[in-house]
Design a protein around this motif. Structure first.
Motif, PDB file in Angstrom:
ATOM      1  N   GLU A 329      26.398 -25.495  42.902  1.00  0.00           N
ATOM      2  CA  GLU A 329      26.838 -26.652  43.684  1.00  0.00           C
ATOM      3  C   GLU A 329      25.716 -27.674  43.856  1.00  0.00           C
ATOM      4  OE1 GLU A 329      29.846 -27.410  44.712  1.00  0.00           O
ATOM      5  OE2 GLU A 329      30.638 -25.595  43.757  1.00  0.00           O
ATOM      6  N   LYS A 332      25.092 -29.149  39.778  1.00  0.00           N
ATOM      7  CA  LYS A 332      26.192 -29.413  38.851  1.00  0.00           C
ATOM      8  C   LYS A 332      26.256 -30.853  38.373  1.00  0.00           C
ATOM      9  CE  LYS A 332      29.517 -30.143  42.613  1.00  0.00           C
ATOM     10  NZ  LYS A 332      30.785 -29.650  43.243  1.00  0.00           N
ATOM     11  N   ASP A 333      25.664 -31.798  39.120  1.00  0.00           N
ATOM     12  CA  ASP A 333      25.676 -33.195  38.680  1.00  0.00           C
ATOM     13  C   ASP A 333      24.660 -33.462  37.574  1.00  0.00           C
ATOM     14  OD1 ASP A 333      27.623 -33.825  40.528  1.00  0.00           O
ATOM     15  OD2 ASP A 333      26.201 -34.398  42.084  1.00  0.00           O
ATOM     16  N   PHE A 334      23.794 -32.500  37.312  1.00  0.00           N
ATOM     17  CA  PHE A 334      22.742 -32.684  36.315  1.00  0.00           C
ATOM     18  C   PHE A 334      22.932 -31.824  35.063  1.00  0.00           C
ATOM     19  CE2 PHE A 334      20.918 -33.844  40.373  1.00  0.00           C
ATOM     20  CZ  PHE A 334      20.127 -34.954  40.098  1.00  0.00           C
ATOM     21  N   LYS A 360      23.217 -32.438  31.115  1.00  0.00           N
ATOM     22  CA  LYS A 360      24.342 -33.272  30.688  1.00  0.00           C
ATOM     23  C   LYS A 360      23.886 -34.267  29.624  1.00  0.00           C
ATOM     24  CE  LYS A 360      27.147 -32.970  34.866  1.00  0.00           C
ATOM     25  NZ  LYS A 360      28.303 -32.342  34.206  1.00  0.00           N
ATOM     26  N   LYS A 379      17.946 -40.381  39.053  1.00  0.00           N
ATOM     27  CA  LYS A 379      18.958 -39.651  39.841  1.00  0.00           C
ATOM     28  C   LYS A 379      18.274 -38.601  40.733  1.00  0.00           C
ATOM     29  CE  LYS A 379      23.375 -37.275  38.982  1.00  0.00           C
ATOM     30  NZ  LYS A 379      24.305 -38.351  39.401  1.00  0.00           N
TER      31      LYS A 379
END
Length: 575
Positions: A329, A332-334, A360, A379
């Motif tokens: 959690e 997960k954006d990376f 990603k 980011k």
């Protein structure tokens, strides 16, 4: 030629002496005392007024003058001393006048030399005194600047730091500490026992040393703390001793680089001796850290987080990174991850598991997704900004001197909020937004050092603290330029400076302008001397009347209300 005279008389010849200074010369008993280097004699004979005469001045003249009816003689630039003036008449009579030239002391060359020496000495003494005063002033200024710089450096380093293996002895009283968010990584070489059977001890140790040496470099690169190695197992943790929000992402990045290194080594190894493959397990949660041992003090961490990370490693697959749902959690954006299912944890129930595949695609520099690109870094910097924000706001809350009614934590929070609103309205890039927020956060931090020239101290503080939060040099330079524009009277030169300037003066168009203005009035009166309320209202009126918001977003948000405040101030000023 000369105005005043003195006379000497010998029988019927009268001699008169005159000086250029018109000084009265007294002649007594054919003796004349003259205080000048030049003088003139005039003579006349009552009985023979037209008779011829000649003269000489001993020792000035070796020869007699020619016979002449002229009755005067002039002498110039004689040296100090005694002379004898001889005047001969036609009948052979010689008239004598003894002359003593005594010059004033100020006419002597030695006097000028002595004067020059004395004046030079006095000038030298004055120069030395002035130089010493200047040196003392410069020294004082240097000491003051050094004191400020040292104070800023110390304050910039006062981050939320616990104990590690290097500081644990020095901080003997701090035996343990609890951390709320630490990411623990366990790495273990798959099939190590079988590899040992086919390799000699020297080669084994060399290979392990090579692996762990690389791992040490990776964890240092990502500001991760190495905990220990046990045989073929390697343990490290992010988020200690310096607390930070980015440790889950950084630990996973380190895990990817470790796996890549092992894969590259596998391609180069002798297949007959077997492969070195790595299992990695990662979990994020609270831990307790501290010291163990008495003589050989070592640093270690304990808690369920450590045990779960170990379970993730043992439940993983060689060549993969196995993480828990908690860590997933947070990262997960990376990263791209594959869900594996659930695993039961003793006393904890079940936990989700994921394999980390790669960074990603839009955040990686390489096709395999191992190394982050600039977009990834920006980011991550936005997440890291949260640590910086917490650090700075805490200092503004606890370290500002009394009487900071306006330039306080609340003002910084207002500017920080408004700069993000305006920046998003103006559609700035992600990196520019980061720089604007950073400058807004730091623009008043210099007040914790001293009230005056706070912008200079804010800039120094930024130079000290931003590198520790991994800002690049060019980013720090831009933040410094943005802080500079918040000085009173400075006009913005570019778009970002206009946004920050509008955010800093946002209160001019706010509904609570009057109360904020009163706070600023109280603060200025406490720190900069007295000012009447009428003078303040007039100053505010003139300032707002001349002020214009630079960005369309700020004008849309505040311009109308600012005009209302101006009308209210106009009424106060006129009354």
């Amino acid at each position: 030629m000369f105005a005043k005279n003195a006379s000497a008389q010998e029988e019927s010849v009268k001699i008169i002496a005159e000086t250029p200074t018109n000084e009265q010369v007294n002649v007594e008993n054919n003796f004349i005392k003259i205080n000048d280097k030049s003088f003139a004699f005039h003579w006349y004979n009552d009985s023979l007024p037209s008779s011829e005469t000649r003269y000489r001045l001993v020792p000035h003249s070796n020869e007699w003058s020619n016979w002449s009816s002229r009755n005067s003689a002039t002498f110039f630039n004689l040296k100090e001393g005694t002379y004898l003036f001889l005047l001969e008449l036609q009948d052979g009579t010689i008239q004598e006048v003894s002359i003593q030239i005594v010059l004033p002391i100020w006419t002597h060359p030695l006097f000028y030399i002595a004067g020059i020496v004395i004046l030079s000495f006095v000038a030298f003494v004055l120069i030395v005194i002035l130089f010493k005063q200047r040196i003392r002033k410069i020294t004082h200024n240097i000491e003051e600047e050094f004191r400020k710089a040292f104070k800023i450096k110390q304050k910039a380093k006062e981050k939320n730091i616990g104990v590690n293996a290097q500081t644990v002895k020095a901080q003997a009283r701090i035996r343990s500490r609890k951390y709320k968010k630490v990411t623990v990584l366990f790495a273990d070489i798959q099939g190590f026992t079988k590899i040992v059977e086919h390799i000699n001890p020297e080669t084994l140790i060399d290979e392990l040393d090579r692996f762990f040496f690389f791992f040490d470099g990776v964890v240092e690169k990502y500001n991760i703390e190495k905990i220990k190695t046990i045989g073929d197992a390697y343990m490290c943790a992010g988020g200690i001793p310096t607390i930070n929000r980015t440790n889950p992402v950084e630990v996973v990045l380190a895990g990817l680089e470790m796996q890549k290194f092992m894969y590259d080594s596998k391609m180069q190894q002798d297949r007959e001796l077997g492969f070195w493959e790595l299992r990695i397990g990662i979990h994020t949660g609270p831990v307790i850290s501290g010291e163990i041992g008495r003589k050989n003090v070592s640093f270690d961490i304990w808690g369920d987080t450590v045990n779960i990370a170990s379970r993730m490693e043992s439940s993983g697959t060689a060549g993969m990174i196995n993480i828990t749902g908690v860590t997933y959690e947070l990262i997960k954006d990376f990263f791209d991850c594959d869900y594996r299912g659930k695993m039961p944890i003793k006393y904890k129930g079940e936990t989700d598991m994921y394999f980390v595949k790669r960074i990603k695609a839009d955040l990686a520099t390489d096709e395999n997704g191992i190394f982050p690109n600039k977009k990834f870094e920006i980011k991550l910097q936005h997440i890291r900004f949260g640590d910086l924000e917490e650090f700075i706001l805490n200092k503004l809350e606890t370290e500002l001197e009394d009487g900071m009614f306006y330039h306080n934590k609340a003002h910084t929070q207002d500017v920080l909020t408004q700069v993000e609103i305006i920046a998003r309205g103006e559609k700035v890039s992600s990196e520019d937004l980061l720089l604007l927020k950073t400058a807004a956060l730091l623009h008043d931090i210099g007040f914790i050092v001293e009230y005056h020239n706070h912008e200079d101290n804010s800039i120094r503080f930024a130079k000290e603290v931003l590198p520790t939060y991994q800002y690049h040099d060019y980013q720090i330079d831009q933040v410094i330029e943005l802080i500079n524009v918040t000085r009173v009277g400075h006009r913005p030169k570019n778009y970002l400076e206009k946004i920050l300037k509008d955010a800093d003066l946002d209160y001019l168009g706010r509904a609570d302008f009057i109360s904020i203005s009163d706070n600023l009035f109280k603060e200025l009166n406490q720190h900069n001397g007295t000012m009447t309320l009428d003078e303040w209202n007039r100053l505010q009126h003139d300032f707002i009347a001349d002020h214009t918001y630079f960005t369309s977003t700020a004008r849309g948000l505040r311009q109308v209300n600012k005009e209302r405040q101006l009308q209210k101030l106009k009424v106060l000023v006129n009354n």
